[in-house]
Every structure is written in structure tokens, then in C-alpha cells.
Write a protein that holds these residues in place. Structure first.
Motif, short mmCIF file in Angstrom:
data_model
loop_
_atom_site.label_atom_id
_atom_site.label_comp_id
_atom_site.label_asym_id
_atom_site.label_seq_id
_atom_site.Cartn_x
_atom_site.Cartn_y
_atom_site.Cartn_z
N ALA A 74 3.82 5.96 -5.71
CA ALA A 74 3.51 5.75 -7.18
C ALA A 74 2.15 6.34 -7.67
N ARG A 75 1.65 7.12 -6.48
CA ARG A 75 0.38 7.81 -6.78
C ARG A 75 -0.61 7.17 -7.33
N LYS A 76 -0.77 5.87 -7.12
CA LYS A 76 -1.86 4.96 -7.50
C LYS A 76 -2.67 4.58 -5.98
N LEU A 77 -3.12 5.66 -5.54
CA LEU A 77 -3.83 5.71 -4.35
C LEU A 77 -5.09 5.12 -4.52
N GLU A 78 -5.75 4.94 -5.66
CA GLU A 78 -7.19 4.22 -5.67
C GLU A 78 -6.87 2.91 -5.57
N ASP A 79 -5.78 2.25 -6.23
CA ASP A 79 -5.51 0.81 -5.92
C ASP A 79 -5.08 0.57 -4.46
N GLY A 80 -4.42 1.63 -3.91
CA GLY A 80 -4.07 1.31 -2.46
C GLY A 80 -5.21 1.19 -1.48
N TYR A 81 -6.08 2.44 -1.86
CA TYR A 81 -7.26 2.49 -0.94
C TYR A 81 -8.27 1.23 -0.90
N LEU A 82 -8.41 0.45 -2.37
CA LEU A 82 -9.02 -0.48 -2.70
C LEU A 82 -8.57 -1.98 -1.72
N LEU A 83 -7.25 -1.89 -1.98
CA LEU A 83 -6.42 -3.10 -1.08
C LEU A 83 -6.68 -2.73 0.22
N HIS A 84 -6.55 -1.73 0.87
CA HIS A 84 -6.98 -1.29 2.07
C HIS A 84 -8.30 -1.72 2.64
N LEU A 92 -1.66 6.66 3.23
CA LEU A 92 -2.60 6.81 2.66
C LEU A 92 -3.18 8.22 2.94
N ILE A 93 -3.28 8.65 4.11
CA ILE A 93 -3.72 10.09 4.19
C ILE A 93 -2.98 11.02 3.58
N SER A 94 -1.58 10.86 3.69
CA SER A 94 -0.73 11.95 3.08
C SER A 94 -0.95 12.03 1.56
N ILE A 147 0.98 -1.24 -0.14
CA ILE A 147 -0.19 -0.01 -0.05
C ILE A 147 0.84 1.34 0.04
N THR A 148 1.94 1.08 0.57
CA THR A 148 3.00 2.36 0.70
C THR A 148 3.46 2.55 -0.53
N ALA A 149 3.94 1.60 -1.25
CA ALA A 149 4.58 1.75 -2.65
C ALA A 149 3.48 2.19 -3.44
N LEU A 150 2.12 1.77 -3.42
CA LEU A 150 1.28 2.13 -4.23
C LEU A 150 0.88 3.75 -3.87
N CYS A 151 0.99 4.16 -2.96
CA CYS A 151 0.79 5.70 -2.55
C CYS A 151 1.94 6.38 -2.96
N GLY A 204 -9.48 15.49 0.42
CA GLY A 204 -9.55 15.79 1.79
C GLY A 204 -10.59 14.90 2.37
N ASP A 205 -11.61 14.58 1.64
CA ASP A 205 -12.79 14.08 2.17
C ASP A 205 -12.48 12.62 2.46
N ILE A 206 -11.63 11.78 1.67
CA ILE A 206 -10.99 10.60 1.89
C ILE A 206 -10.12 10.62 2.88
N ALA A 207 -9.25 11.47 2.98
CA ALA A 207 -8.19 11.54 4.33
C ALA A 207 -8.99 11.88 5.49
N ALA A 208 -10.11 12.68 5.48
CA ALA A 208 -10.72 12.76 6.77
C ALA A 208 -11.48 11.50 7.24
N ARG A 209 -11.88 10.59 6.22
CA ARG A 209 -12.65 9.40 6.52
C ARG A 209 -11.40 8.49 7.16
N LEU A 210 -10.24 8.39 6.47
CA LEU A 210 -9.13 7.53 6.89
C LEU A 210 -8.67 7.98 8.32
N LEU A 211 -9.00 9.11 8.52
CA LEU A 211 -8.38 9.60 9.74
C LEU A 211 -9.23 9.14 11.00
N ILE A 212 -10.59 9.38 10.80
CA ILE A 212 -11.58 8.84 11.80
C ILE A 212 -11.25 7.17 11.94
#
Length: 906
Positions: free
Chosen positions: A532-542, A560-562, A526-530, A570-578
Motif C-alpha cells: 500500500a506504499r505505507k513504507l514508513e508505517d511498515g518500517y516503524l512496526l518492523h 521492505l527492501i523492494s 508489514i507486507t500489506a503496508l509495503c 536506497g539508504d534505508i534499503a541498504a541498512r535493511l540489507l545488512i
């Protein structure tokens, strides 16, 4: 000889290896010597024990050593090493047997819980080979492929259906042993039940076969029932079956039955050396070693038949009970008696010494027996010893044994070839291992899981990720899947090198095989996907991990949040923060700040901000720290009004703001230039209570950063009136700001006031004073006209003298060391102070500048980029271009890069 055997067991083992034989695995002594030297040098290094050393990674030899090997070997390349081992591997080939098993393996089919034989396909394939079936051929085939159980079963079935061949007791015994060793007891019992139903199809003694089968299958009660049924019907076992049953009873620890069967065998005149060896084995299993030894000696004394297995069983018994001295004496005694061949006893002795870790004793024993009797261990003993030496990283000894096997024409088997692959990986010659692996079809090599793991690990370790992944795909085709450590190493390398498509395939393959990688693998992916700017893939795996009950690490959430913050999501980042808080992870103030800043950059920032606050308060128990995070975040996002709303919400919700809340609220106003609101808030706080020192300090520093020196000075005076001591930072930022406005008379008064409250002149303040002294005489003039210059302390006088010296621009011929001492008495020198001195000196006297540079280094100061820039400029201005370039090179070595302005000088 007795002394040699005892030494191998009792005293501390010593390395004993005779010189290498003249004939080497290369057929050339020069090449062999070069290879041996190479392995000797790498073997020592591979024994290192660094903290955190991963045994799966091998030692990589230096390029110079690899080049030396290449020039010494025949042809000057590693191809000769590959060719030599490939030819040796081919020497063990049995083309006919290989073709048989290739034909059998190509028709494997699996139905339900049982392995069925695809008879028509097998018949067609094997009939083309034109085999002349004999008992010896069938036994040879079964022994050759004993690890390929299904193929052996198919061949056994096919052979039994041929009109020219009937299975014997030996062939039945062989297939039973294969099934037993493969721990396929249910399959073996099915086999026997089928055999029982098809009695008319068999020419071998029916009950003999059943008794042997059930005995070997670990069903002694069934075997004995069948034996009783035979005796009731007036038939009996033959000698071969009796001994198979006797041995099986020993294996099952049915020692009362063993005694009975031994008597039956003796009564029927079937007693032989096999009977005696099984009885010795029985005594040893019961740990009646004295009785076994006495029985063995009685056999020798009465000149009764004895075989080498009996001696081997007793040697093994002594070793298993840690009586190595007795075992050594027994081997020596029977060797001298010469009443029985000793190869079996030697083999058992070697195996037990290896298992006990007495490797030096084994090497010494083998070499002594080779010189005394010409004894050569079989391939199994060599393999056992080589594998153990490999685990101990004793590569020189492994190399020695491989050469010895080649010289003695010992054909390598699958274990040997796999050990060689592992050996080359450990020796840092993975290219050789890879070439041998790529040509494996030539010598029918089936790499083991250990060999696959070593090759994949080693290739991953030296950066050959694509090759490692290719080997992995081949291993999957062969039915192997890497172990956990190998999987981790390869996955780590794929993530590190950004091979994310391959990593995704690896994860999918693992999940298909119900292999769940450890959590850190997913985190790395997931860190590597982040990254590489493949955030959607990382988020799906998460998300998939969450649904499967796995919890991502704190670092994964941060990444992921970063990533979503940087992508303005920011909406997804906020969701992940909670979510991360719900999973038990505690976010930092910095992370909260980043998410809030991102939300405030989106549409409807107030709505987004308040929504996050509402979610936070609904999910978690409200406390001061959470509110403070939101106040801090709003302030950094340039939304002090939102910060104030949070502050007011605290009061409404019954949460009393603490000192940090008040400080953060002040900072949110000041850093956004809302000075009047900050003052109002500050005054509100002062109503009815005495403000704490930290609030004053925050206000003064914030006003200075907002470029309001007069207001800051007024608050500092008020602070002093309230008998509070301002922080050193207050004086530093205020003095710096006042100097920038050239209010030097106020600066002098402030310094005097600072020293009155017990604050010392810091390096920062001292450097500010010296910089302005170099620019103008006004600071010195203000100092002279102040009352402190007339009635001050010796320190004031010394500091005034220093300012005066710098105001007159420091004479170059002045003793720089004396000047350093004066500065040290006023304030601690830092690298900034030295850079000022260097800049001044380098303009007129570069030699003095160099002396000063050497002196500051000797005193432990670390030069920074500007230190080197100053010297480069100085040398260039004096026309010393070569020296200037040398200092630029020194900059690069220290990790600094010259500015564009500096590049113009060179």
C-alpha cells in the motif's frame, strides 16, 4: 431392548434417524423439508478433507442451492428461518431473572485482588424489582446465573442482608458449589473466613455451614477439624451437612474418612438413599466396580431405599473404565425392574457415549427410548450431543436434533443458542447467524468465545471483512478476545483486503491485552503496508519488533527492501540489507543488485556504493560471493568502474577472484558498451594462462549483444584454435546477428563449422534461417555456393532444400504435413516455427491454417498469443468476421488480450 443397547456399543455404529416429526421448527412441513434438504446437501460437502483444509472456514453453498432454499421457505427468504429461531430462543427467556442479572452486572467493580460488592448500587437496583425472597427463588437465581460468579455473590450477599430472608443450608451449598466450579478457591476461603468472623449475623447452624463450605472448597482437613470441634462441644451435624461432608470426602479421595462418616450417619439414623448413592460413587471412584454393583443389587434385594443417582454412578463407572457392555446391561436390567426412575442413568449413558465418540449409538438409543418410553433428554444432553456432532461436521444430525428440541418444547439455554450460531456458520448460512447475533438482546444471548470465533472466521472466509471486524469489536466489549487461529484468520483477511487501519487497531488491542500475535501476522501486516506504499508505517512496526526481540521473516525483509528501492530510498534499503544478514537471512544476488542499482541512482553514487561495501565487509567475513554480488550490482547499475574497483579490492584483501568474478566483470563492461575495456580485461586474463571455455562464451555472447559480430567471430575462431568447443548460445546469437547484417555466406560457413564440432541446429537457429529465407533468396544463394552444398552430408542437403523451399515462399498447395516432417529432420519444431507456417498459410488458405492449428495442439504444443493473433488476422482478411470474433473470445479464455492492431481487424 438388550440387543439395542449392546449394538450401540459393540458393533460398528450405523446412522439411525427416524423421519422428522410433522411439527417442525418452522411450523410448516414444506419449509422444514426445504431446510432439511438444504442442510443435507451442505453437510456432505462440509465433511471434505482437503490437504491444508482449515476447519475454521466453513463450506459455502452454491448460489443455486441458496436460491432454491429461499424459494422453498415461507416467504421465500431467510428471514423466516431467523424469525423461527428467534422466537424459539425467546421461549427460554425468564424476564425476571434476566432483569436481576442485568442489574447485578451493571454494578461490577474490581478492587485489588478481591471482588468487592458495590452494595449501595446493588441495593438500589434490586429493591426496584420488588422481589419476594424465598429459598426457592434464591436457588433459582443462583442456578440460572451460575456462570456469572460475581453477580451470584452480589445477589447472595444482598439476599442475606434482607430482614425478611435468612440463608439456608441449601443456599449456602449452592453458592459454595458456584465458587468451587469456577475454581475460585481463594475467594471461597476468604468468604468462609469472613463468615466465621461474623457468626452473630447468621441464623443458620454456624458450624454446619463452615464444615460444608470447607469440604466443598477442597479443604477436607479444615472441615474435619471443625467437625471434631463440634463434637467436642457436644453438637453435631444435621443430615444435610453430613451428606455434603460425605460427598466432599469422596471427591477428595479420603476413603477412610468416608467409611467412618458412613457409619456415623447410620448410627444416628440419618441413612437414606442419598447415603447409598454416595457410597456407590465412592466404590466407583476407587474402581471397585464389582463391589459397587454387588452393593447396588443388595439394596434392591433387601428392598432398601434406592435413588436414580446410584444407578447413574455405576453406569458412569463402567463407561469410564471402558466397560460399555456392562453399562448397557445394567441400564437395560434396571429399566425392566422399574424400581427406580431411569432418567439419570439414561443421561449419564448418553453423556459417556458422546464422550467416547459413539454418536450413532447415542442417536439410536435416544430414538429407541423415545419410542418405548417417551423419554426426552434434558437440554444439557442435547447440548452435549449437538456440540460433538458439530465438531464432526454432521450437520444433518444437528438439524434433526434442533427440530426435535423445538417440537418437545425444550427451552434452549446459552449453550444451545451458541451451538445454533456455530451450526449456521458451518452450514454456509452465516447471514442467518449474523441476524440472530444482532438480535441477541431480545433473548439475552451471551455469545461464547466459540460462537464469536465461528462467526468471525466465517465472515472473514466469505469476504465480509467489515462485518467480521464489527463482531470482533462487540466481542471485545463483552470481555472476549479471539483465539489464536481466529486472530490469524481475521488478520490475514484484513491484510489481504487492504483494511490496514483496522489491522493496526487489531494489533494495538492485542498488545494491550498482552497477546503477542505470531510472527507471520506481523509479516503479513508489514507486507500489506509495503504494497500500500505505507513504507514508513511498515518500517516503524518492523523496528518495534526488532526491539522486542522478534525477527522478521526473510520475505518481510525482501518486501521492505523492494518498497524502499521503488521509492528511491536506497539508504534505508541498504541498512535493511545488512540487518537481514545479521538476523540470519541470506540475501540473493538479485536483491543485492536491486539495492546497488537504487544507491547508484542517488546523489554521490560512488560514496553510497562504497559505504555499503564497507558496511558489508565490516559486518561479515569477506568472501568471493559477496564481492561478486557487488560486481554484478555495479554492472547492472551502469557503473563498470565501480565493479572494477571491487575486483581490485578483492586482490588487495587477499581474496582470489574466481571464475564467476571474472565473468561478472566481463559482463559489466560489455552490457554497458565498454567493449575496448572488456577486450583489454579479457586479454589481461589470457596472459600466462589458458582461458576457460565459459570466459570465451561470455565474451562472444556479450560482444554480439553489443552489436560487434566481427570481433565476436574472431574470438570464436580463437576459441576453436585453442581446441575449445563454443556453447550453442554462442552460435545462436552470432548467427542471428550475422543474418541481421545479411552476411549469409559467413552464416553458412558458421553453420558448417558448428556441425563439425558436434553442435546440432537448434530450434532457435532453424527459425532464424527460415525467417530470413522467407525475406530473401540471398541465404539460399549463399548456401548453394558454399562448399558444403556440393560435398556436404545428407543433413546439409536436407537443410539446404528446406531453406530453398522457404526462399521460394512455400507453395500453398504443398503438403504441409510433409513440410513438417522435413523440418523435424532438420531441427525440433517449436511454437514459433508453427506460427511462421500459420502466418504463411492463413494468408491464402485459412482452412489449411486451421488444420495445422489442430495438429499442433494434438502434438502437445501450447499456442501463445501470436498463434491466436495470426488466426484472427487470417479470418478477418478472408471476410470471416464472426469466426474472427470467436477466436478473440478464445484468446480471452486463455488469458491473452489482443493487441491494438488485432482489434482493428474486428
Amino acid at each position: 431392548m438388550m440387543l439395542t443397547l449392546r449394538c450401540a456399543c459393540v458393533r460398528k455404529p450405523r446412522a439411525f434417524l427416524p423421519p422428522l416429526p410433522i411439527i417442525s421448527i418452522y411450523g410448516d412441513t414444506t419449509a422444514a423439508a426445504a431446510f432439511f434438504f438444504y442442510i443435507s446437501t451442505t453437510a456432505h460437502s462440509s465433511n471434505r478433507s482437503n490437504i491444508g483444509y482449515n476447519p475454521f472456514y466453513h463450506f459455502q453453498p452454491p448460489s443455486a442451492a441458496a436460491a432454491a432454499i429461499g424459494s422453498e421457505l415461507q416467504g421465500g427468504s431467510q428471514e423466516d428461518v431467523v424469525h423461527s429461531f428467534r422466537e424459539w430462543f425467546k421461549s427460554g427467556n425468564k424476564p425476571l431473572l434476566d432483569r436481576i442479572f442485568q442489574s447485578l452486572a451493571s454494578h461490577n467493580e474490581e478492587f485489588g485482588d478481591h471482588l468487592e460488592l458495590s452494595r449501595q448500587a446493588v441495593d438500589a437496583a434490586l429493591s426496584q424489582l420488588g422481589l419476594r425472597l424465598t429459598e426457592d427463588l434464591v436457588l433459582e437465581v443462583l442456578n440460572y446465573g451460575k456462570h456469572h460468579v460475581l453477580s451470584c455473590l452480589k445477589f447472595f450477599d444482598w439476599a442475606g442482608r434482607q430482614p425478611v430472608f435468612y440463608h439456608s443450608r441449601s443456599t449456602f451449598n449452592a453458592i459454595f458449589k458456584i465458587l468451587y466450579r469456577a475454581k475460585l478457591k481463594p475467594l471461597m476461603l476468604d468468604f468462609l473466613e469472613t463468615y466465621m468472623k461474623r457468626r452473630h449475623d447468621h441464623r443458620v447452624r454456624f458450624y454446619n455451614t463452615l464444615v460444608m463450605g470447607y469440604a466443598i472448597a477442597g479443604k477436607p482437613e479444615v472441615a474435619l477439624q471443625l467437625f471434631g470441634r463440634m463434637r467436642f462441644q457436644g453438637i453435631d451435624l444435621d443430615g444435610y451437612a453430613y451428606h455434603v461432608l460425605l460427598n466432599a470426602m469422596v471427591e477428595e479421595n479420603c476413603f477412610d474418612v468416608v467409611e467412618m462418616l458412613a457409619k456415623q450417619i447410620a448410627v444416628r439414623g440419618l441413612e437414606s438413599d442419598i447415603t447409598h448413592s454416595i457410597l456407590v460413587k465412592s466404590f466407583c471412584k476407587q474402581k471397585q466396580l464389582d463391589k459397587a454393583e454387588l452393593f447396588l443389587r443388595e439394596l434392591v434385594g433387601s428392598n432398601r431405599v434406592l435413588n436414580q443417582y446410584a444407578v447413574g454412578f455405576l453406569v458412569d463407572g463402567f463407561c469410564k473404565n471402558n466397560q460399555f457392555e456392562k453399562a448397557a446391561r445394567l441400564v437395560e436390567e434396571f429399566r425392566e425392574l422399574g424400581v427406580v426412575p431411569m432418567e439419570r442413568a439414561y443421561s449419564v449413558w448418553i453423556t459417556d457415549l458422546v464422550l467416547a465418540g459413539k454418536l450413532d449409538g447415542v442417536l439410536e438409543f435416544v430414538q429407541s427410548m423415545k419410542s418405548l418410553e417417551g423419554y426426552v433428554p434434558d437440554v444439557f444432553r442435547y447440548n452435549t450431543l449437538i456440540c460433538k456432532l458439530l465438531r464432526e461436521n454432521r450437520l444433518k444430525d444437528v438439524c434433526n436434533l434442533l427440530m426435535e428440541m423445538k417440537e418437545k418444547n425444550i427451552y434452549p439455554d446459552q449453550v444451545t443458542m451458541n451451538a445454533v450460531l456455530c451450526f449456521f456458520c458451518k452450514a454456509g448460512m452465516v447471514e442467518v447467524a449474523l441476524q440472530l447475533y444482532n438480535t441477541r438482546a431480545e433473548f439475552s444471548l451471551s455469545p461464547s468465545s466459540m460462537a464469536y470465533n465461528y462467526i468471525i472466521n466465517t465472515l472473514s472466509g466469505d469476504g465480509s471483512i467489515d462485518e467480521a471486524y464489527g463482531v470482533l469489536k462487540n466481542s471485545l466489549d463483552q470481555g472476549y478476545f479471539p483465539g489464536k487461529k481466529t486472530f490469524f484468520i481475521l488478520a490475514d483477511a484484513l491484510c489481504r483486503e487492504g483494511k490496514l487501519d483496522k489491522m493496526k487497531e487489531l494489533i494495538l488491542v492485542a498488545l494491550e491485552r498482552n497477546f503477542m500475535p505470531i510472527d507471520s501476522i506481523y509479516d503479513k501486516f508489514i507486507t500489506a503496508l509495503c504494497k500500500a506504499r505505507k513504507l514508513e508505517d511498515g518500517y516503524l512496526l518492523h523496528g518495534q519488533l526488532n526491539r522486542s526481540g522478534k525477527v522478521s521473516s526473510k520475505g518481510t525483509y525482501f518486501n521492505l527492501i523492494s518498497g524502499f528501492n521503488k521509492s528511491n530510498r536506497g539508504d534505508i534499503a541498504a541498512r535493511l540489507l545488512i540487518e537481514m544478514q545479521e538476523k540470519g537471512h541470506s540475501p540473493t544476488r538479485k536483491l543485492f543488485r536491486a539495492v546497488i542499482c537504487c544507491l547508484c541512482d542517488m546523489e554521490n553514487p560512488e560514496k553510497q556504493f562504497l559505504k555499503l561495501l564497507e558496511m558489508q565487509l565490516s559486518c561479515h567475513e569477506p568472501n568471493c560471493q559477496i564481492y561478486n554480488f557487488f560486481i554484478d550490482g555495479a554492472g547492472h547499475a551502469g557503473k563498470p568502474e565501480l565493479a572494477r574497483e571491487v575486483f581490485e579490492t578483492m586482490w588487495r584483501n587477499g581474496i582470489l577472484p574466481n571464475l564467476s568474478s571474472e565473468i561478472l566483470m566481463l559482463q559489466s563492461y560489455l552490457k554497458n558498451g565498454r567493449v575496448s575495456e572488456a577486450l583489454n580485461f579479457f586479454n589481461d586474463l589470457s596472459q600466462g594462462t589458458k582461458l576457460r571455455r565459459k570466459l570465451y562464451n561470455t565474451m562472444i555472447v556479450g560482444l554480439c549483444k553489443a552489436n560487434k559480430p566481427d570481433i565476436a567471430l574472431g574470438i570464436l575462431m580463437k576459441m576453436r584454435e585453442n581446441k575449445l568447443k563454443p556453447s550453442l548460445e554462442c552460435y545462436e546469437v552470432l548467427i542471428q546477428l550475422l543474418c541481421s547484417y545479411k552476411k549469409y555466406d559467413v552464416v553458412v560457413g558458421l553453420i558448417e563449422e558448428m556441425m563439425e564440432v558436434g553442435r546440432h541446429v537448434s530450434s532457435f537457429i532453424g527459425n532464424v534461417l527460415l525467417v530470413h529465407s522467407l525475406k530473401t533468396n540471398q541465404l539460399y544463394g549463399a548456401w548453394v555456393h558454399s562448399k558444403g552444398s556440393h560435398n556436404g552430408t545428407s543433413f546439409n542437403l536436407l537443410l539446404g532444400e528446406l531453406i530453398g523451399t522457404f526462399s521460394h515462399h512455400i507453395r500453398v498447395n504443398q503438403d504441409v504435413e510433409d513440410l513438417e516432417k522435413v523440418i523435424e529432420q532438420c531441427f525440433p519444431l517449436d511454437i514459433y516455427t508453427y506460427n511462421m507456417l500459420l502466418r504463411r498459410l492463413s494468408t491464402n488458405n485459412i482452412d489449411l491454417a486451421c488444420e495445422l492449428f489442430n495438429r499442433l495442439c494434438q502434438k502437445g504444443y501450447e499456442p501463445n498469443q501470436w498463434t491466436y493473433e495470426i488466426l484472427v488476422h487470417g479470418f478477418s482478411k478472408h471476410g470471416m468476421t464472426t469466426e474472427a470474433k470467436r477466436w478473440v473470445e478464445e484468446m480471452f479464455k486463455k488469458g491473452f488480450h489482443p493487441t491494438e492492431n488485432t482489434k482493428l481487424f474486428i
